[in-house]
Design a protein around this motif. Structure first.
Motif, PDB file in Angstrom:
ATOM      1  N   GLY A  36      83.815  20.697  23.908  1.00  7.58           N
ATOM      2  CA  GLY A  36      82.831  21.272  24.803  1.00  7.58           C
ATOM      3  C   GLY A  36      82.053  22.366  24.082  1.00  7.58           C
ATOM      4  O   GLY A  36      82.439  22.809  23.001  1.00  7.58           O
ATOM      5  N   PHE A  37      80.974  22.814  24.680  1.00 13.21           N
ATOM      6  CA  PHE A  37      80.139  23.857  24.078  1.00 13.21           C
ATOM      7  C   PHE A  37      79.803  24.913  25.112  1.00 13.21           C
ATOM      8  O   PHE A  37      79.456  24.594  26.249  1.00 13.21           O
ATOM      9  N   LEU A  38      79.924  26.176  24.717  1.00 13.44           N
ATOM     10  CA  LEU A  38      79.539  27.290  25.578  1.00 13.44           C
ATOM     11  C   LEU A  38      78.821  28.327  24.733  1.00 13.44           C
ATOM     12  O   LEU A  38      79.342  28.765  23.701  1.00 13.44           O
ATOM     13  N   ASP A  39      77.634  28.731  25.165  1.00 12.43           N
ATOM     14  CA  ASP A  39      76.908  29.821  24.535  1.00 12.43           C
ATOM     15  C   ASP A  39      77.292  31.092  25.291  1.00 12.43           C
ATOM     16  O   ASP A  39      77.108  31.179  26.508  1.00 12.43           O
ATOM     17  N   LEU A  40      77.851  32.065  24.582  1.00 13.52           N
ATOM     18  CA  LEU A  40      78.334  33.277  25.232  1.00 13.52           C
ATOM     19  C   LEU A  40      77.222  34.020  25.966  1.00 13.52           C
ATOM     20  O   LEU A  40      77.460  34.579  27.040  1.00 13.52           O
ATOM     21  N   ASP A  41      76.000  34.019  25.419  1.00 14.01           N
ATOM     22  CA  ASP A  41      74.895  34.685  26.110  1.00 14.01           C
ATOM     23  C   ASP A  41      74.629  34.050  27.470  1.00 14.01           C
ATOM     24  O   ASP A  41      74.360  34.744  28.454  1.00 14.01           O
ATOM     25  N   ASP A  42      74.733  32.717  27.548  1.00 15.81           N
ATOM     26  CA  ASP A  42      74.566  32.039  28.839  1.00 15.81           C
ATOM     27  C   ASP A  42      75.658  32.467  29.810  1.00 15.81           C
ATOM     28  O   ASP A  42      75.399  32.694  31.002  1.00 15.81           O
ATOM     29  N   ALA A  43      76.892  32.585  29.309  1.00 13.76           N
ATOM     30  CA  ALA A  43      78.015  33.002  30.157  1.00 13.76           C
ATOM     31  C   ALA A  43      77.830  34.443  30.631  1.00 13.76           C
ATOM     32  O   ALA A  43      78.158  34.768  31.779  1.00 13.76           O
ATOM     33  N   ILE A  44      77.309  35.305  29.760  1.00 11.39           N
ATOM     34  CA  ILE A  44      77.051  36.695  30.140  1.00 11.39           C
ATOM     35  C   ILE A  44      76.033  36.742  31.274  1.00 11.39           C
ATOM     36  O   ILE A  44      76.237  37.427  32.288  1.00 11.39           O
ATOM     37  N   GLU A  45      74.937  36.016  31.118  1.00 14.01           N
ATOM     38  CA  GLU A  45      73.892  36.007  32.146  1.00 14.01           C
ATOM     39  C   GLU A  45      74.401  35.445  33.458  1.00 14.01           C
ATOM     40  O   GLU A  45      74.110  35.993  34.534  1.00 14.01           O
ATOM     41  N   GLN A  46      75.171  34.374  33.383  1.00 10.91           N
ATOM     42  CA  GLN A  46      75.695  33.771  34.606  1.00 10.91           C
ATOM     43  C   GLN A  46      76.676  34.712  35.308  1.00 10.91           C
ATOM     44  O   GLN A  46      76.627  34.877  36.516  1.00 10.91           O
ATOM     45  N   GLY A  47      77.550  35.335  34.525  1.00 10.47           N
ATOM     46  CA  GLY A  47      78.548  36.228  35.113  1.00 10.47           C
ATOM     47  C   GLY A  47      77.953  37.511  35.668  1.00 10.47           C
ATOM     48  O   GLY A  47      78.428  38.051  36.663  1.00 10.47           O
ATOM     49  N   ASP A  48      76.903  37.998  35.031  1.00  6.74           N
ATOM     50  CA  ASP A  48      76.294  39.262  35.435  1.00  6.74           C
ATOM     51  C   ASP A  48      75.192  39.073  36.473  1.00  6.74           C
ATOM     52  O   ASP A  48      74.871  40.001  37.215  1.00  6.74           O
ATOM     53  N   GLY A  49      74.592  37.892  36.492  1.00  7.56           N
ATOM     54  CA  GLY A  49      73.501  37.647  37.427  1.00  7.56           C
ATOM     55  C   GLY A  49      72.162  38.200  36.965  1.00  7.56           C
ATOM     56  O   GLY A  49      71.198  38.224  37.730  1.00  7.56           O
ATOM     57  N   ARG A  50      72.108  38.676  35.725  1.00  4.19           N
ATOM     58  CA  ARG A  50      70.865  39.188  35.152  1.00  4.19           C
ATOM     59  C   ARG A  50      70.678  38.584  33.771  1.00  4.19           C
ATOM     60  O   ARG A  50      71.639  38.165  33.133  1.00  4.19           O
ATOM     61  N   SER A  51      69.439  38.579  33.306  1.00  7.01           N
ATOM     62  CA  SER A  51      69.168  38.109  31.956  1.00  7.01           C
ATOM     63  C   SER A  51      69.628  39.167  30.949  1.00  7.01           C
ATOM     64  O   SER A  51      69.827  40.337  31.306  1.00  7.01           O
ATOM     65  N   ILE A  52      69.765  38.766  29.686  1.00  7.50           N
ATOM     66  CA  ILE A  52      70.142  39.714  28.637  1.00  7.50           C
ATOM     67  C   ILE A  52      69.137  40.874  28.570  1.00  7.50           C
ATOM     68  O   ILE A  52      69.554  42.046  28.559  1.00  7.50           O
ATOM     69  N   PRO A  53      67.820  40.591  28.560  1.00 10.95           N
ATOM     70  CA  PRO A  53      66.872  41.719  28.547  1.00 10.95           C
ATOM     71  C   PRO A  53      67.032  42.656  29.748  1.00 10.95           C
ATOM     72  O   PRO A  53      66.889  43.878  29.616  1.00 10.95           O
ATOM     73  N   GLU A  54      67.355  42.102  30.921  1.00 10.56           N
ATOM     74  CA  GLU A  54      67.552  42.949  32.099  1.00 10.56           C
ATOM     75  C   GLU A  54      68.798  43.822  31.949  1.00 10.56           C
ATOM     76  O   GLU A  54      68.797  44.991  32.361  1.00 10.56           O
ATOM     77  N   ILE A  55      69.859  43.257  31.380  1.00 12.05           N
ATOM     78  CA  ILE A  55      71.078  44.045  31.161  1.00 12.05           C
ATOM     79  C   ILE A  55      70.780  45.205  30.228  1.00 12.05           C
ATOM     80  O   ILE A  55      71.178  46.350  30.478  1.00 12.05           O
ATOM     81  N   PHE A  56      70.063  44.929  29.134  1.00 13.89           N
ATOM     82  CA  PHE A  56      69.672  45.997  28.202  1.00 13.89           C
ATOM     83  C   PHE A  56      68.766  47.018  28.878  1.00 13.89           C
ATOM     84  O   PHE A  56      68.936  48.227  28.699  1.00 13.89           O
ATOM     85  N   ARG A  57      67.808  46.539  29.654  1.00 12.99           N
ATOM     86  CA  ARG A  57      66.869  47.445  30.322  1.00 12.99           C
ATOM     87  C   ARG A  57      67.592  48.370  31.302  1.00 12.99           C
ATOM     88  O   ARG A  57      67.337  49.566  31.356  1.00 12.99           O
ATOM     89  N   ASP A  58      68.518  47.801  32.067  1.00 16.70           N
ATOM     90  CA  ASP A  58      69.172  48.562  33.128  1.00 16.70           C
ATOM     91  C   ASP A  58      70.313  49.447  32.632  1.00 16.70           C
ATOM     92  O   ASP A  58      70.583  50.484  33.222  1.00 16.70           O
TER      93      ASP A  58
END
Length: 108
Positions: A36-58
């Motif tokens: 199987g394949f999992l991109d950790l950035d996708d998992a971060i966004e899904q778990g947090d409910g925000r995009s990576i740029p939004e997490i950095f911004r906030d």
């Protein structure tokens, strides 16, 4: 290395920096090994409910690295996966030690 060599093991790969071919190589590696394949950035966004740029911004990098560490440790429940992580994910000694204890690291 074959899929049999990796059976029951988590596979982590870490690419230094961004490259346009990184995702294609990771997808191909997972497919070739029958994993199987999992991109950790996708998992971060899904778990947090925000995009990576939004997490950095906030919350800045500290907030992002905390979410990244949490998502990385959550992959411990997976078996027979290629887990793609970004260039900073394994800079932390804690994350690197955890990844070494829980899988095989392939540097791209």
């Amino acid at each position: 290395m074959t899929a049999a060599d990796l059976h029951g093991r988590q596979v982590e790969d870490w690419a230094v920096g961004d490259s346009p071919w990184k995702r294609a190589v990771e997808d191909d590696l997972a497919a070739e090994l029958g994993l199987g394949f999992l991109d950790l950035d996708d998992a971060i966004e899904q778990g947090d409910g925000r995009s990576i740029p939004e997490i950095f911004r906030d919350g800045g990098e500290v907030s992002f690295r905390a979410a990244e560490r949490s998502a990385l440790h959550a992959t411990g429940e997976l078996q027979d996966y290629v887990i793609a992580v970004g260039g900073g994910a394994l800079v932390s000694h804690e994350n690197m030690d955890w990844a070494l204890e829980n899988g095989t690291i392939i540097f791209l």
